[in-house]
Every structure is written in structure tokens, then in C-alpha cells.
Enzyme design. Structure first.
Site, mmCIF file in Angstrom:
data_model
loop_
_atom_site.group_PDB
_atom_site.id
_atom_site.type_symbol
_atom_site.label_atom_id
_atom_site.label_comp_id
_atom_site.label_asym_id
_atom_site.label_seq_id
_atom_site.Cartn_x
_atom_site.Cartn_y
_atom_site.Cartn_z
ATOM 1 N N ARG A 27 -0.076 15.412 -0.180
ATOM 2 C CA ARG A 27 1.156 14.952 -0.859
ATOM 3 C C ARG A 27 2.135 16.096 -1.120
ATOM 4 N NH1 ARG A 27 1.025 9.976 -3.844
ATOM 5 N NH2 ARG A 27 -0.175 8.529 -2.586
ATOM 6 N N ARG A 31 7.554 13.412 -4.985
ATOM 7 C CA ARG A 31 8.439 13.339 -6.154
ATOM 8 C C ARG A 31 8.487 14.579 -7.027
ATOM 9 N NH1 ARG A 31 6.027 7.721 -7.926
ATOM 10 N NH2 ARG A 31 4.268 9.002 -7.300
ATOM 11 N N ARG A 40 15.481 10.352 -1.628
ATOM 12 C CA ARG A 40 14.927 9.024 -1.895
ATOM 13 C C ARG A 40 15.974 8.153 -2.598
ATOM 14 N NH1 ARG A 40 12.248 5.816 -5.467
ATOM 15 N NH2 ARG A 40 10.159 5.054 -4.975
ATOM 16 N N ASP A 77 2.847 6.525 4.963
ATOM 17 C CA ASP A 77 1.865 6.071 3.984
ATOM 18 C C ASP A 77 0.728 5.373 4.695
ATOM 19 O OD1 ASP A 77 1.706 5.819 0.857
ATOM 20 O OD2 ASP A 77 0.807 4.019 1.704
ATOM 21 N N TYR A 151 -7.035 -2.441 -0.260
ATOM 22 C CA TYR A 151 -5.657 -2.841 -0.586
ATOM 23 C C TYR A 151 -5.314 -4.203 0.029
ATOM 24 C CZ TYR A 151 -4.601 1.764 -2.521
ATOM 25 O OH TYR A 151 -4.587 2.893 -3.312
HETATM 26 O O1 CP3 Z 1 0.615 14.071 1.952
HETATM 27 C C1 CP3 Z 1 1.811 13.828 2.241
HETATM 28 O O2 CP3 Z 1 2.762 14.493 1.776
HETATM 29 C C2 CP3 Z 1 2.109 12.768 3.290
HETATM 30 C C3 CP3 Z 1 2.524 11.497 2.837
HETATM 31 C C4 CP3 Z 1 1.551 10.541 2.176
HETATM 32 C C5 CP3 Z 1 1.965 9.596 1.205
HETATM 33 N N1 CP3 Z 1 0.902 8.795 0.897
HETATM 34 C C6 CP3 Z 1 3.325 9.498 0.656
HETATM 35 C C7 CP3 Z 1 3.562 8.717 -0.548
HETATM 36 C C8 CP3 Z 1 0.186 10.334 2.404
HETATM 37 C C9 CP3 Z 1 -0.771 11.081 3.314
HETATM 38 C C10 CP3 Z 1 -0.202 9.213 1.597
HETATM 39 C C11 CP3 Z 1 -1.559 8.672 1.575
HETATM 40 C C12 CP3 Z 1 -1.887 7.569 0.675
HETATM 41 N N2 CP3 Z 1 -1.096 6.527 0.281
HETATM 42 C C13 CP3 Z 1 -3.175 7.367 0.124
HETATM 43 C C14 CP3 Z 1 -4.377 8.219 0.384
HETATM 44 C C15 CP3 Z 1 -4.406 9.446 -0.425
HETATM 45 C C16 CP3 Z 1 -4.549 9.206 -1.893
HETATM 46 O O3 CP3 Z 1 -3.591 9.567 -2.612
HETATM 47 O O4 CP3 Z 1 -5.599 8.721 -2.313
HETATM 48 C C17 CP3 Z 1 -3.117 6.193 -0.662
HETATM 49 C C18 CP3 Z 1 -4.263 5.586 -1.456
HETATM 50 C C19 CP3 Z 1 -1.804 5.671 -0.547
HETATM 51 C C20 CP3 Z 1 -1.263 4.407 -1.141
HETATM 52 C C21 CP3 Z 1 -0.148 4.669 -2.052
HETATM 53 N N3 CP3 Z 1 1.085 5.127 -1.659
HETATM 54 C C22 CP3 Z 1 -0.124 4.487 -3.459
HETATM 55 C C23 CP3 Z 1 -1.288 4.012 -4.282
HETATM 56 C C24 CP3 Z 1 1.144 4.844 -3.892
HETATM 57 C C25 CP3 Z 1 1.684 4.724 -5.287
HETATM 58 C C26 CP3 Z 1 1.273 5.848 -6.150
HETATM 59 C C27 CP3 Z 1 2.343 6.886 -6.200
HETATM 60 O O5 CP3 Z 1 2.018 8.085 -6.128
HETATM 61 O O6 CP3 Z 1 3.511 6.493 -6.349
HETATM 62 C C28 CP3 Z 1 1.884 5.288 -2.758
HETATM 63 C C29 CP3 Z 1 3.287 5.768 -2.736
HETATM 64 C C30 CP3 Z 1 3.571 7.058 -2.064
HETATM 65 N N4 CP3 Z 1 3.039 7.485 -0.883
HETATM 66 C C31 CP3 Z 1 4.507 8.028 -2.507
HETATM 67 C C32 CP3 Z 1 4.502 9.074 -1.564
HETATM 68 C C33 CP3 Z 1 5.356 10.308 -1.561
HETATM 69 C C34 CP3 Z 1 5.392 7.907 -3.745
HETATM 70 C C35 CP3 Z 1 6.504 6.982 -3.400
HETATM 71 C C36 CP3 Z 1 7.762 7.265 -4.152
HETATM 72 O O7 CP3 Z 1 8.571 8.058 -3.681
HETATM 73 O O8 CP3 Z 1 7.917 6.619 -5.191
#
Ligand code: CP3
Length: 344
Positions: A27, A31, A40, A77, A151
Site C-alpha cells: 500500500r 491516502r 483522488r 485492487d 468478499y
Molecule cells: O499496495 C499498493 O499500493 C497497491 C494497491 C493496492 C490497493 N489494495 C489499493 C487500495 C493493493 C495491492 C490492494 C490490495 C487489497 N485490497 C487487499 C489485500 C491486502 C490487504 O490490505 O489485506 C484487500 C483485502 C483489498 C480490499 C480493499 N480495498 C479494502 C478492504 C479496502 C478498504 C479499506 C481501505 O483501506 O480503504 C480497499 C480500498 C483501497 N485499495 C484503497 C487503496 C489505496 C483505499 C481507497 C481510497 O482511496 O479510499
């Protein structure tokens, strides 16, 4: 086999030890970076960023410009796969993801696949790779079938993945069919990313920790092994990192049985234990506690030193044990990179 032109992170994934260790952070785009929040807001939402390949390319590159990481992780994602399988996907502000309809009976046959969603992501990979310094490794990724299924079945994130676990016991055939479908789409998806320029791929199994040992064998190890063997046939030289978060003592079986080239360790794994228990020479990735990064200072230094010392004779990629947390100070990430560039 490594070749002279391999960038450091890729060389480590192929089995070389490097000191200092190459680094990227799960990640690393997101944010906690003001430039991410600005883009964003301009685009209107998370999916608007993901499906706009210029914007997604820009977001992927933001942390590299600031910190000089060794890896660029595709900005996307894991839930793009269920979206491409035909579920509707939304990210409400401050709410986390929603998938509809929820597949509480595991039946996906009524969904209309949308492969075009995946094609958009390949465009991002190509753009990022073209913009990258050759010393930086381009990483693709997907969720593992078990985590994706949790999910898809619940329609959202859940505390203990109860819906998917119940379905897996109640109707293992239906659940197996769903897992098999996710495996097929994931192999296509990762292969598409590799064709577009990804040099290694990571499978995120964020909820691997919620399964009993026998269920872990069936729903984590078996489908992961299936993906790995199919990808190996298509792209034998592209390393695969498996990240079974929360696997604990089941990590040994995961490392031995899935065929992944490297394992990601979450922050609950003792690096000394992991080094003793994993096959000699197997590359590892991790496993700084994201909260030690928030703390900074001595707490960060102690944690980093402990991890580096444990892996001083094993191929090691420095990373967090889980994704970077929203309120991480940007200057602590700089502090971490400075620490890593000093000798142990
Ligand atoms: O690592 C990186 O920078 C690459 C991008 C990436 C994202 N999500 C961007 C993201 C990667 C590799 C993921 C993986 C992901 N997504 C996982 C596996 C890793 C983990 O964290 O366990 C999972 C379970 C998800 C599903 C997901 N996506 C959730 C549960 C959420 C909401 C929680 C949150 O942090 O907001 C997301 C959203 C998400 N994915 C964001 C980002 C940058 C935030 C979105 C925003 O800008 O509001």
C-alpha cells in the site's frame, strides 16, 4: 536464474542475497500521501483512479518519486477480479468495498463476466513499466482465491469471514466451483499483467488466518498451488510471492506445498523462527509492524535491525507485515529508507 540486468528486487526473488535489502511497502501508494489524496479528489473516487490508466500510472509512481523504492506495485485492487466476474463493485467513502449481489449460495452462474475491466489494468502496467527506471522492479498482483471468495460471498469485508467459512462446510461443491472459477480468472489476469510488463507477481491472501488446518489445505494451499503451476507453465521465469497473512505455524506447509518462489511474512511472524523453519535459500519478504513505522525513532530502528539481522544470510526483501496505515507520517517512511541504506 538471475541475469546481470535484473534489478535488485527481482534478483532477490530469484534467490540472491543483497545487502542492503531491496525494499517496497504494501500500500505504498495511497491516502497517507497528499499527492494521492489530491488526484483522488480530482478524479472523484477510488475506482475512477483504478480504471483511468494515466491516473493509475501516476499514482503507482508517486511513492517512487518520493522515496526511491526498489519495487513499483501496480495501483489497482484485489476486488477488480470479482468486478470482472460480473459483481457490481463500489467503494463508499470511509466504508470499505461492497460487492453485489452477494453470492451467499456460492452460485456465480448468473453473473455476466466483464473482461474489459481487466484489460484496463493491463494498460496501466504497460504505462508504468515504460516509465520505470530499469533498476526498479514492476510488481503485479491479485488476491488469492480464498480471500476473494470471502468478499464475493459476504458482499463486503467481514470480521471473521464467517459467511464464506459456513458455505465452504455447508456446500463444499458449490464453494469449490466458485474457487475454481476465481483460479481461472486469476491465472488469466496475472498472465495478462505479465504480458503487459509485470516482472514478478504477488498473491495477497489477507484472510488466510481464519481457516482451520484442514480447510487451509483445501481453500488456501490447493488453489494457490493450482495458480502457481498454471502460471509456471505460461511464464516459468516470473517469480511469484505468496502472502498468506495470519497463516502462523501453517506457513511451513504453505511454503513447501504451494510452489511459490517467495513468501511474505506478516508482522506476527518471528523472523528468527521463519528463518529456521523455511527452506534454505527461499526468499522472504517483510515484516515490519506498520505501527512501528508510525512510531518512528528508536522503536522503528530496533524493529528494523531485528528483521535485518534474522535474514542476514537469506534472500530478503524488506517490507511491512501488512499495508501501510493511513496516519503514517511521510517523514517516517523517509526515515525507514535511510535506515535501510545504512550497513547493519
Ligand atoms: O499496495 C499498493 O499500493 C497497491 C494497491 C493496492 C490497493 N489494495 C489499493 C487500495 C493493493 C495491492 C490492494 C490490495 C487489497 N485490497 C487487499 C489485500 C491486502 C490487504 O490490505 O489485506 C484487500 C483485502 C483489498 C480490499 C480493499 N480495498 C479494502 C478492504 C479496502 C478498504 C479499506 C481501505 O483501506 O480503504 C480497499 C480500498 C483501497 N485499495 C484503497 C487503496 C489505496 C483505499 C481507497 C481510497 O482511496 O479510499
Amino acid at each position: 536464474m538471475t541475469i546481470a540486468s535484473d534489478p535488485p528486487l527481482l534478483a532477490v526473488l530469484k534467490g540472491e542475497h543483497r545487502d542492503p535489502p531491496p525494499v517496497w511497502l504494501m500500500r505504498q501508494a495511497g491516502r497517507y500521501l497528499p499527492e494521492y489524496r489530491a488526484l483522488r479528489a480530482e478524479k472523484g473516487g477510488f475506482l475512477e483512479l483504478v480504471y483511468d490508466s494515466d491516473a493509475a500510472c501516476e499514482v503507482t509512481l508517486q511513492p517512487l518519486r518520493r522515496f526511491g523504492m526498489d519495487g513499483a506495485i501496480l495501483f489497482s485492487d484485489i476486488l477488480i477480479v470479482p468486478h470482472a466476474m460480473g459483481q457490481n463493485l463500489t467503494f463508499g467513502v470511509g466504508e470499505g468495498p461492497h460487492l453485489s449481489p452477494a453470492l451467499s449460495d456460492g452460485d456465480f452462474s448468473h453473473l455476466t463476466p466483464e473482461p474489459g475491466h481487466l484489460a484496463k489494468i493491463y494498460e496501466t502496467v504497460t504505462k508504468v513499466r515504460a516509465a520505470l527506471d530499469p533498476k526498479v522492479t514492476m510488481l503485479g498482483f491479485a488476491g488469492s482465491p480464498w480471500t476473494i471468495a470471502t468478499y464475493m460471498v459476504a458482499g463486503q469485508g467481514s470480521k471473521d469471514q464467517s459467511e464464506a467459512r459456513r458455505l465452504a462446510y455447508r456446500d463444499p461443491q458449490a464453494f469449490q466451483a466458485l474457487i475454481d472459477r476465481i483460479v481461472t480468472v486469476t491465472v488469466d489476469y496475472l498472465s495478462g499483467q505479465i504480458n503487459a510488463g509485470a516482472q514478478a507477481v504477488q498473491l495477497f491472501d489477507s484472510w488466510a488466518g481464519s481457516l482451520s488446518p484442514a480447510q487451509f489445505e483445501r481453500w488456501v494451499i490447493a488453489p494457490t498451488a493450482d495458480i502457481v503451476s498454471r502460471l509456471m507453465q505460461l511464464h516459468g521465469d516470473v517469480p511469484i510471492i505468496g502472502f498468506p497473512k495470519g497463516a502462523g505455524a501453517k506457513l511451513a506447509a504453505y511454503a513447501a506445498e504451494t510452489g511459490v518462489d517467495a513468501v511474505g511474512l506478516d508482522e506476527t511472524i518471528d523472523p528468527v523462527w521463519a528463518d529456521m523453519m523455511l527452506p534454505v535459500g527461499m526468499p522472504v519478504q517483510g515484516n515490519l509492524d506498520p505501527l512501528a513505522l508510525i512510531a518512528g525513532g528508536d522503536a522503528l530502528k530496533t524493529a528494523v535491525t531485528r528483521i535485518r539481522a534474522a535474514f542476514d544470510s537469506r534472500p530478503h526483501i524488506f517490507n511491512l507485515g501488512h499495508g501501510i496505515v493511513l496516519d503514517t507520517p511521510v517523514d517516517h517512511v523517509e526515515e525507514l529508507l535511510d535506515l535501510l541504506h545504512k550497513p547493519l
